[in-house]
Design a protein around this motif. Structure first.
Motif, PDB file in Angstrom:
ATOM      1  N   LYS A 107      -5.447  -9.420   2.766  1.00  0.00           N
ATOM      2  CA  LYS A 107      -6.464  -8.563   2.872  1.00  0.00           C
ATOM      3  C   LYS A 107      -6.372  -7.387   4.161  1.00  0.00           C
ATOM      4  N   GLY A 108      -6.584  -6.223   3.743  1.00  0.00           N
ATOM      5  CA  GLY A 108      -6.361  -5.129   4.544  1.00  0.00           C
ATOM      6  C   GLY A 108      -7.713  -4.069   4.836  1.00  0.00           C
ATOM      7  N   LYS A 109      -7.318  -3.181   5.573  1.00  0.00           N
ATOM      8  CA  LYS A 109      -8.127  -1.848   5.775  1.00  0.00           C
ATOM      9  C   LYS A 109      -7.295  -0.760   5.932  1.00  0.00           C
ATOM     10  N   PHE A 110      -7.583   0.175   5.389  1.00  0.00           N
ATOM     11  CA  PHE A 110      -6.617   1.495   5.496  1.00  0.00           C
ATOM     12  C   PHE A 110      -7.008   1.838   6.868  1.00  0.00           C
ATOM     13  N   LYS A 111      -5.849   2.745   7.606  1.00  0.00           N
ATOM     14  CA  LYS A 111      -6.348   3.150   8.927  1.00  0.00           C
ATOM     15  C   LYS A 111      -7.108   4.468   8.717  1.00  0.00           C
ATOM     16  N   GLU A 112      -7.498   5.134   9.901  1.00  0.00           N
ATOM     17  CA  GLU A 112      -8.028   6.566   9.962  1.00  0.00           C
ATOM     18  C   GLU A 112      -6.734   7.514   9.696  1.00  0.00           C
ATOM     19  N   ILE A 113      -6.703   7.855   8.517  1.00  0.00           N
ATOM     20  CA  ILE A 113      -5.823   8.668   7.932  1.00  0.00           C
ATOM     21  C   ILE A 113      -5.847  10.259   8.073  1.00  0.00           C
ATOM     22  N   ASN A 114      -4.766  10.901   8.640  1.00  0.00           N
ATOM     23  CA  ASN A 114      -4.929  12.341   8.366  1.00  0.00           C
ATOM     24  C   ASN A 114      -4.175  12.836   7.128  1.00  0.00           C
ATOM     25  N   GLY A 115      -4.521  14.042   6.800  1.00  0.00           N
ATOM     26  CA  GLY A 115      -3.680  14.548   5.730  1.00  0.00           C
ATOM     27  C   GLY A 115      -4.546  14.164   4.256  1.00  0.00           C
ATOM     28  N   LEU A 116      -3.797  14.249   3.359  1.00  0.00           N
ATOM     29  CA  LEU A 116      -4.007  14.388   1.815  1.00  0.00           C
ATOM     30  C   LEU A 116      -4.908  13.086   1.464  1.00  0.00           C
ATOM     31  N   TYR A 117      -4.396  11.814   2.005  1.00  0.00           N
ATOM     32  CA  TYR A 117      -4.802  10.708   1.852  1.00  0.00           C
ATOM     33  C   TYR A 117      -6.226  10.199   2.796  1.00  0.00           C
ATOM     34  N   ASN A 118      -6.633  11.122   3.425  1.00  0.00           N
ATOM     35  CA  ASN A 118      -7.959  10.721   4.438  1.00  0.00           C
ATOM     36  C   ASN A 118      -8.903  10.223   3.360  1.00  0.00           C
ATOM     37  N   TYR A 119      -9.046  10.455   2.300  1.00  0.00           N
ATOM     38  CA  TYR A 119      -9.985   9.788   1.696  1.00  0.00           C
ATOM     39  C   TYR A 119      -9.893   8.231   1.446  1.00  0.00           C
ATOM     40  N   LEU A 120      -8.780   7.695   1.853  1.00  0.00           N
ATOM     41  CA  LEU A 120      -8.718   6.141   1.851  1.00  0.00           C
ATOM     42  C   LEU A 120      -9.050   5.763   3.214  1.00  0.00           C
ATOM     43  N   SER A 121      -9.377   6.600   4.205  1.00  0.00           N
ATOM     44  CA  SER A 121      -9.685   6.214   5.529  1.00  0.00           C
ATOM     45  C   SER A 121     -10.746   4.710   5.591  1.00  0.00           C
ATOM     46  N   ASN A 122     -10.393   3.866   6.315  1.00  0.00           N
ATOM     47  CA  ASN A 122     -11.220   2.830   6.570  1.00  0.00           C
ATOM     48  C   ASN A 122     -11.954   2.002   5.487  1.00  0.00           C
ATOM     49  N   ILE A 123     -11.063   2.185   4.218  1.00  0.00           N
ATOM     50  CA  ILE A 123     -11.609   1.433   3.292  1.00  0.00           C
ATOM     51  C   ILE A 123     -10.811  -0.048   3.118  1.00  0.00           C
ATOM     52  N   GLU A 124     -11.496  -1.239   2.784  1.00  0.00           N
ATOM     53  CA  GLU A 124     -11.054  -2.468   2.630  1.00  0.00           C
ATOM     54  C   GLU A 124     -10.302  -2.830   1.453  1.00  0.00           C
ATOM     55  N   PHE A 125      -9.239  -3.614   1.148  1.00  0.00           N
ATOM     56  CA  PHE A 125      -8.722  -3.735   0.070  1.00  0.00           C
ATOM     57  C   PHE A 125      -8.184  -5.519   0.059  1.00  0.00           C
ATOM     58  N   GLU A 126      -7.853  -5.860  -1.154  1.00  0.00           N
ATOM     59  CA  GLU A 126      -7.193  -7.108  -1.146  1.00  0.00           C
ATOM     60  C   GLU A 126      -5.872  -7.000  -2.190  1.00  0.00           C
ATOM     61  N   GLY A 127      -4.782  -7.483  -1.945  1.00  0.00           N
ATOM     62  CA  GLY A 127      -3.768  -7.515  -3.020  1.00  0.00           C
ATOM     63  C   GLY A 127      -2.652  -8.506  -2.365  1.00  0.00           C
ATOM     64  N   TYR A 128      -1.496  -8.358  -2.905  1.00  0.00           N
ATOM     65  CA  TYR A 128      -0.361  -9.374  -2.525  1.00  0.00           C
ATOM     66  C   TYR A 128       0.846  -8.517  -2.328  1.00  0.00           C
ATOM     67  N   GLU A 129       1.677  -9.260  -1.576  1.00  0.00           N
ATOM     68  CA  GLU A 129       3.175  -8.947  -1.381  1.00  0.00           C
ATOM     69  C   GLU A 129       4.100  -9.750  -2.055  1.00  0.00           C
ATOM     70  N   ILE A 130       5.206  -9.156  -2.672  1.00  0.00           N
ATOM     71  CA  ILE A 130       6.010  -9.754  -3.297  1.00  0.00           C
ATOM     72  C   ILE A 130       7.236  -9.098  -3.489  1.00  0.00           C
ATOM     73  N   HIS A 131       8.127  -9.195  -2.312  1.00  0.00           N
ATOM     74  CA  HIS A 131       9.332  -8.532  -2.114  1.00  0.00           C
ATOM     75  C   HIS A 131      10.352  -9.207  -1.208  1.00  0.00           C
ATOM     76  N   MET A 132      11.506  -8.478  -1.463  1.00  0.00           N
ATOM     77  CA  MET A 132      12.740  -8.822  -0.478  1.00  0.00           C
ATOM     78  C   MET A 132      12.929  -7.805   0.305  1.00  0.00           C
ATOM     79  N   GLY A 133      13.114  -8.073   1.609  1.00  0.00           N
ATOM     80  CA  GLY A 133      13.524  -7.079   2.582  1.00  0.00           C
ATOM     81  C   GLY A 133      12.201  -6.539   3.440  1.00  0.00           C
ATOM     82  N   ASP A 134      12.774  -5.954   4.679  1.00  0.00           N
ATOM     83  CA  ASP A 134      11.701  -5.474   5.644  1.00  0.00           C
ATOM     84  C   ASP A 134      12.012  -4.068   6.012  1.00  0.00           C
ATOM     85  N   THR A 135      10.898  -3.257   6.029  1.00  0.00           N
ATOM     86  CA  THR A 135      10.900  -1.846   6.036  1.00  0.00           C
ATOM     87  C   THR A 135      10.505  -1.588   7.537  1.00  0.00           C
ATOM     88  N   ASN A 136      11.466  -0.829   8.532  1.00  0.00           N
ATOM     89  CA  ASN A 136      11.272  -0.354   9.991  1.00  0.00           C
ATOM     90  C   ASN A 136      10.085   0.756   9.784  1.00  0.00           C
TER      91      ASN A 136
END
Length: 501
Positions: free
Chosen positions: A374-403
Motif C-alpha cells: 500500500k502506498g502514497k505518492f509524495k508531494e511531486i514537483n513537475g508534470l506528475y504533480n497531479y499524483l501528489s498525495n494520492i493513495e494506491f495499492e499494488g504489488y512488487e514482483i522483480h529481481m534486483g534493487d534500484t539505487n
C-alpha cells in the motif's frame, strides 16, 4: 467436497478463461461458494497474493468474478517462459527453478501431490470448483504425463465441457477433430460442447450444430456471442497487441517489448472513452503519442538491447527531452536509469547502459522480490504533480534493487505481504516529466488513473468536462455481471447443473 466442472478448449485462445470466469460468476449469483482452479498456467502475466506468493493473472480475474480473494492454491504451478525452450517454474507461489521444456516434462508428474493438495484444500472450502484446462486436450504427444487437461480431469473425476472458437473459422472441424483424438475414456468425460465468439444469426448456425451432434454424439450446450468486454483475460493479450486501435483524444503508446509481462497494468486506460492504448514495436508506429509507457519484462537486459537496436530508445529519449510524459513500470523503470548491473548472471550477466532519463542504477540479485504494498505518492514537483498525495495499492514482483539516492522518490510504500510486513520504504523516482515505479497495478487505483488522464487532457488543452472519472472495481463488477448474463442466456444452464450434479 465441492462439485466440479472443467472447461477445456480445442485450441489456445478458444475462450477457456472467459467461460471459466462466466461460470464462476453465475454460480456465485446463484448463491454458491465457488472457486477457480488451473493446475498449470503458462504466462508472463502474474500476480502477488497477500501471502507474497506468485500466481497467474487469469485465475486472479476468475477469483474476482467469483467474488473471492485470489489464492495461490487456485494455480499451484506457473510457468514463466524464459526463452523458446525453457521456463521459470513457480510452485505453490515460489520459484522452484529454471527448467528446459524437456526436463520439466520428465519431472512434472512428481508435482501431482502438490496439485491435489491445493485442489482438495479448495474443494473442502467451496461448493463448486471450476477448473480451466490449457491449450488443447488433443496434444497426443503430451498425453502420457498430462497434468492440466484430461490428466487433471481424471485426477479429480471432473466432467468436461469443450469450447471451440468459431471466430477464427473451422470450429466444427476443431471440435470433431479434438474428440476424435481423445481416448474412449477421455471422450466419455466430455459432457457437452460450446461454440464461442459467434457473430451473426444463430438460426443460420443451427443446421451445423445438429450435424455436429450427429457426428460427435456429444450435445451442444449453446452458442456464446462475440463479446467486447473490458476483462483482464490472458488470451486478450494477442488481440490487444495486434489491434490497430483508432486514435482518440489521448493517445498512450505502450512499448511492445519482446518479453512483455503484466500487460494488464495498462488495461484501465482503455476504459476511458477519450483514451486509446497502442502497443508499439517499431519507430514508424510510435508516431507522436501523448504518453509513452515502458512496461514490465521477463528479461530487462535483452529487451533493453532490443529497444536500442530497434531505434525506439533514441525516439523515446527525444520524446522525453521535449518535456513529454514517460513512465516505466518494473523492468521499464529499470531501463530508464543510467546503468543495470548483473553480477550474479540472473539474466545474461555483465552490465549495460540504460536510457539515462532517471539518475538511478539497478543491480540484479538471485532473490525475487514479491510482495503486496500500500502506498502514497509524495508531494511531486513537475508534470506528475497531479499524483501528489494520492493513495494506491499494488504489488512488487522483480529481481534486483534500484539505487535511488539523491533523487526525488515517487512514493512511499508499506510492505504488507512478506517477512518485512509493515516496513515503510520509498518506491520509484520522478524527474520532471519522467517517472518510474516497481509497483504493478498502480494504475488500477481509480484516483491514480483519473489523475494521469486528467494530466494528459490538461497538457493538450482539452475540455475536462468530457472526462468522467469512474470507480474501477465497480466497473469490473459490471463487466463480470454482463459476462455472466450473456453466457447464462447463451448456454443451457440446466444441463450444466445436471452435469455438475
Amino acid at each position: 467436497m465441492a462439485k466440479v466442472i472443467m472447461v477445456q478448449g480445442t485450441t489456445s485462445n478458444a475462450g477457456k478463461s472467459i467461460v471459466t470466469a462466466a461460470l464462476c460468476r453465475i454460480f456465485k449469483q446463484d448463491g454458491y461458494k465457488v472457486a477457480p482452479f488451473k493446475s498449470q498456467n503458462m504466462a508472463l502475466n502474474s500476480y502477488i497474493t497477500k501471502d507474497g506468493l506468485e500466481m497467474g493473472r487469469a485465475q486472479v480475474m476468475q477469483a474476482e468474478a467469483a467474488g473471492i480473494e485470489p489464492d495461490v492454491r487456485m494455480n499451484p504451478i506457473l510457468l514463466k517462459p524464459t526463452g523458446d525452450k525453457g521456463s521459470q517454474v513457480i510452485l505453490n507461489g515460489s520459484v522452484l527453478g529454471d527448467m528446459s521444456a524437456k526436463d520439466y516434462y520428465k519431472q512434472k508428474t512428481m508435482l501431482i501431490p502438490h496439485i491435489l493438495k491445493s485442489y482438495n484444500s479448495l474443494a473442502e472450502e467451496n461448493d463448486v470448483i471450476v477448473i480451466e484446462g490449457a491449450g488443447s486436450p488433443a496434444e497426443i504427444n503430451l498425453r502420457e504425463n498430462d497434468i492440466v487437461n484430461m490428466g487433471m480431469a481424471e485426477l479429480v473425476d471432473a466432467p468436461v465441457i469443450l469450447v471451440g472458437d468459431i471466430d477464427r473459422g473451422g470450429v466444427f472441424a476443431s471440435i470433431a477433430g479434438t474428440l476424435l483424438l481423445l481416448t474412449d475414456d477421455e471422450k466419455k468425460r466430455v459432457k457437452g460442447t460450446v461454440i464461442n465468439k459467434f457473430r451473426g444469426d444463430v438460426d443460420i448456425l443451427k443446421p451445423g450444430l445438429d450435424m455436429l451432434e450427429d457426428i460427435t454424439h456429444v450435445g451442444v450446450l449453446g452458442v456464446i456471442p462475440y463479446m467486447k468486454l473490458q476483462i483482464d483475460d490472458e488470451d486478450s493479450l494477442s488481440e490487444r497487441l495486434d489491434n490497430k486501435n483508432e486514435l482518440k483524444l489521448i493517445d498512450i503508446a505502450v512499448i511492445k517489448l519482446p518479453r512483455l509481462s503484466n500487460f494488464t497494468d495498462f488495461n484501465v486506460f482503455e476504459m476511458f472513452n477519450g483514451v486509446s492504448v497502442r502497443y508499439v514495436s517499431n519507430v514508424h508506429d510510435l508516431c507522436d503519442p501523448d504518453m509513452v509507457i515502458l512496461p514490465g519484462t521477463k528479461n530487462t537486459i535483452e529487451d533493453l538491447k532490443w529497444l536500442r537496436q530497434s531505434g525506439l530508445e533514441a525516439k523515446i529519449q527525444r520524446f522525453a527531452h521535449q518535456g513529454k510524459p514517460v513512465f516505466g513500470i518494473c523492468g521499464g523503470y529499470q531501463m530508464l536509469g543510467d546503468k543495470i548491473y548483473d553480477p550474479e548472471s540472473v539474466e545474461s550477466g555483465g552490465e549495460i547502459r540504460g536510457l539515462g532519463l532517471l539518475n538511478t542504477e539497478t543491480t540484479f540479485y538471485q532473490e525475487k522480490i514479491r510482495t503486496q504494498v500500500k502506498g502514497k505518492f509524495k508531494e511531486i514537483n513537475g508534470l506528475y504533480n497531479y499524483l501528489s498525495n494520492i493513495e494506491f495499492e499494488g504489488y512488487e514482483i522483480h529481481m534486483g534493487d534500484t539505487n535511488t539516492q539523491n533523487v526525488e522518490p515517487l512514493s512511499s510504500i508499506n510492505v504488507i505481504s512478506d517477512t518485512l510486513a509493515n516496513k515503510v520504504k520509498n518506491d520509484g523516482v520522478v524527474n520532471k516529466n519522467v517517472a518510474g515505479s516497481y509497483i504493478h497495478g498502480i494504475f488500477d487505483n481509480s484516483n491514480v488513473a483519473n489523475a494521469i488522464v486528467e494530466m494528459l487532457y490538461d497538457r493538450k488543452g482539452l475540455n475536462k468536462e468530457e472526462l468522467e472519472g469512474f470507480d474501477i472495481n465497480q466497473f469490473k463488477n459490471s463487466q463480470y455481471d454482463l459476462l455472466a448474463d450473456t453466457v447464462r442466456k447463451s448456454l443451457d444452464m440446466d444441463k450444466i447443473y445436471a452435469i455438475i450434479k
